[in-house]
Enzyme design. Structure first.
Site, PDB file in Angstrom:
ATOM      1  N   HIS A  17       1.495   4.213  -3.029  1.00  0.00           N
ATOM      2  CA  HIS A  17       1.348   5.674  -2.935  1.00  0.00           C
ATOM      3  C   HIS A  17       2.506   6.372  -3.665  1.00  0.00           C
ATOM      4  O   HIS A  17       2.317   7.386  -4.325  1.00  0.00           O
ATOM      5  CB  HIS A  17       1.350   6.128  -1.468  1.00  0.00           C
ATOM      6  CG  HIS A  17       0.016   6.033  -0.762  1.00  0.00           C
ATOM      7  ND1 HIS A  17      -1.139   6.616  -1.255  1.00  0.00           N
ATOM      8  CD2 HIS A  17      -0.329   5.461   0.425  1.00  0.00           C
ATOM      9  CE1 HIS A  17      -2.139   6.384  -0.390  1.00  0.00           C
ATOM     10  NE2 HIS A  17      -1.684   5.692   0.628  1.00  0.00           N
ATOM     11  N   GLU A  29      -6.419   6.660  -1.522  1.00  0.00           N
ATOM     12  CA  GLU A  29      -6.425   5.459  -0.672  1.00  0.00           C
ATOM     13  C   GLU A  29      -6.920   4.243  -1.461  1.00  0.00           C
ATOM     14  O   GLU A  29      -6.338   3.160  -1.397  1.00  0.00           O
ATOM     15  CB  GLU A  29      -7.321   5.685   0.558  1.00  0.00           C
ATOM     16  CG  GLU A  29      -6.671   6.540   1.626  1.00  0.00           C
ATOM     17  CD  GLU A  29      -5.353   5.954   2.077  1.00  0.00           C
ATOM     18  OE1 GLU A  29      -5.350   4.860   2.646  1.00  0.00           O
ATOM     19  OE2 GLU A  29      -4.307   6.578   1.833  1.00  0.00           O
ATOM     20  N   HIS A  72       0.836  -1.204   0.000  1.00  0.00           N
ATOM     21  CA  HIS A  72       0.000   0.000   0.000  1.00  0.00           C
ATOM     22  C   HIS A  72       0.874   1.257   0.000  1.00  0.00           C
ATOM     23  O   HIS A  72       0.645   2.189  -0.778  1.00  0.00           O
ATOM     24  CB  HIS A  72      -0.925  -0.041   1.229  1.00  0.00           C
ATOM     25  CG  HIS A  72      -1.818   1.144   1.374  1.00  0.00           C
ATOM     26  ND1 HIS A  72      -3.128   1.154   0.934  1.00  0.00           N
ATOM     27  CD2 HIS A  72      -1.600   2.372   1.908  1.00  0.00           C
ATOM     28  CE1 HIS A  72      -3.661   2.336   1.193  1.00  0.00           C
ATOM     29  NE2 HIS A  72      -2.758   3.104   1.786  1.00  0.00           N
ATOM     30  N   GLU A  73       1.888   1.275   0.853  1.00  0.00           N
ATOM     31  CA  GLU A  73       2.750   2.458   0.967  1.00  0.00           C
ATOM     32  C   GLU A  73       3.555   2.686  -0.316  1.00  0.00           C
ATOM     33  O   GLU A  73       3.655   3.809  -0.796  1.00  0.00           O
ATOM     34  CB  GLU A  73       3.703   2.301   2.159  1.00  0.00           C
ATOM     35  CG  GLU A  73       3.006   2.353   3.500  1.00  0.00           C
ATOM     36  CD  GLU A  73       2.165   3.601   3.659  1.00  0.00           C
ATOM     37  OE1 GLU A  73       2.642   4.700   3.338  1.00  0.00           O
ATOM     38  OE2 GLU A  73       1.006   3.478   4.082  1.00  0.00           O
TER      39      GLU A  73
HETATM   40 ZN   LIG Z   1      -2.790   5.063   2.242  1.00  0.00          ZN
END
Ligand SMILES: [Zn+2]
Length: 266
Positions: free
Chosen positions: A128, A187, A124-125
């Site tokens: 981004h 997100e 997830h990071e």
């Molecule tokens: Zn996030």
């Protein structure tokens, strides 16, 4: 009158910054006002500062565990150097920064309870970063005039390593990376990309659902620090669940490969 003043200001900002519309990896339109080099510089300064401010873990087993997972995740990406640091802090937090930096706090290891769940966090990071979300955050902030005047404080002086510039950049980086929250669409995008990424690295994508359940449970006390920049939304778990079928295909294909085992130490 108000509108024309705003437009004039916008035009000026765009001219100054060389603003351009880009397409995000999932096809959203993104306004990005900064180069990859500028964002990487901001990432580097922020990471260096954090390493000086926070206690860095000296626990070889846990460091190896975190690096093992990070290596697999970044190993499925185009070649780039990633620096990975485990911070010895009860914060339930993790981040990745432009320029190739990953930070994990030991507190996160209590919420991301196994290697698959920690891979979900890192996927997830890293997503981004791949989707240039920090660039988008700061660009939006500049366009709406909410105070992060990146241009005024020295990215134009990229490469000028005066102490004052570095201090200002570090303060800016703290705002951009650790204070300003991601938007909901960012997100969702990081979830979609992150789950695919972890699955391609041979981690079970079903763990992404477990992770966010754990995160929700952890929120019942003091909310995990990660949620201040990654606002949770009620549909996240449903979206992640809906994504499992396609993610499992990546996972099943990846499982056939010979991955190093990343096992959690006590
Ligand atoms: Zn996030």
């Amino acid at each position: 009158m108000k509108i024309s003043v705003k437009l004039a200001a916008l035009a000026l900002t765009l001219t100054m910054a060389g603003c351009a519309t880009h397409q995000s990896p999932t096809g959203r339109s993104q306004m990005l006002m900064h180069s990859e080099a500028e964002m990487a510089q901001l990432g580097q300064v922020s990471f260096e500062q954090l390493k000086q401010q926070e206690k860095v873990s000296r626990d070889p087993a846990r460091i190896a565990y975190v690096n093992c997972i990070a290596d697999r995740i970044t190993g499925v990406l185009p070649a780039q150097q990633w620096e990975v640091v485990l911070f010895d802090s009860p914060q339930v937090n993790a981040f990745a920064l432009p320029g190739g930096y990953i930070g994990v706090y030991t507190g996160m290891l209590n919420v991301a309870q196994n290697e698959d769940q920690l891979a979900a966090v890192m996927g997830h990071e890293v997503a981004h970063v791949l989707a240039r979300h920090s660039n988008e955050k700061v660009s939006r902030s500049e366009l709406t005039g909410t105070g992060l005047q990146i241009l005024n404080i020295g990215l134009a002086a990229y490469g000028v390593e005066s102490a004052g510039t570095i201090t200002q950049l570090a303060a800016l980086g703290t705002n951009v990376f650790f204070t300003l929250p991601y938007g909901r669409e960012q997100e969702t995008e990081a979830d979609i990309m992150g789950v695919e990424l972890m699955a391609r690295a041979g981690f079970d994508p079903a763990a992404s659902v477990d992770l966010w359940h754990n995160m929700a449970k952890a929120s019942e006390g003091a909310p995990p620090e990660m949620l201040s920049t990654h606002p949770s939304h009620s549909t996240r778990i449903n979206e992640l669940t809906a994504q499992q079928q396609s993610a499992q295909q990546y996972y099943q294909a990846a499982k056939a490969m010979n991955w190093p085992t990343c096992s959690k130490q006590k």
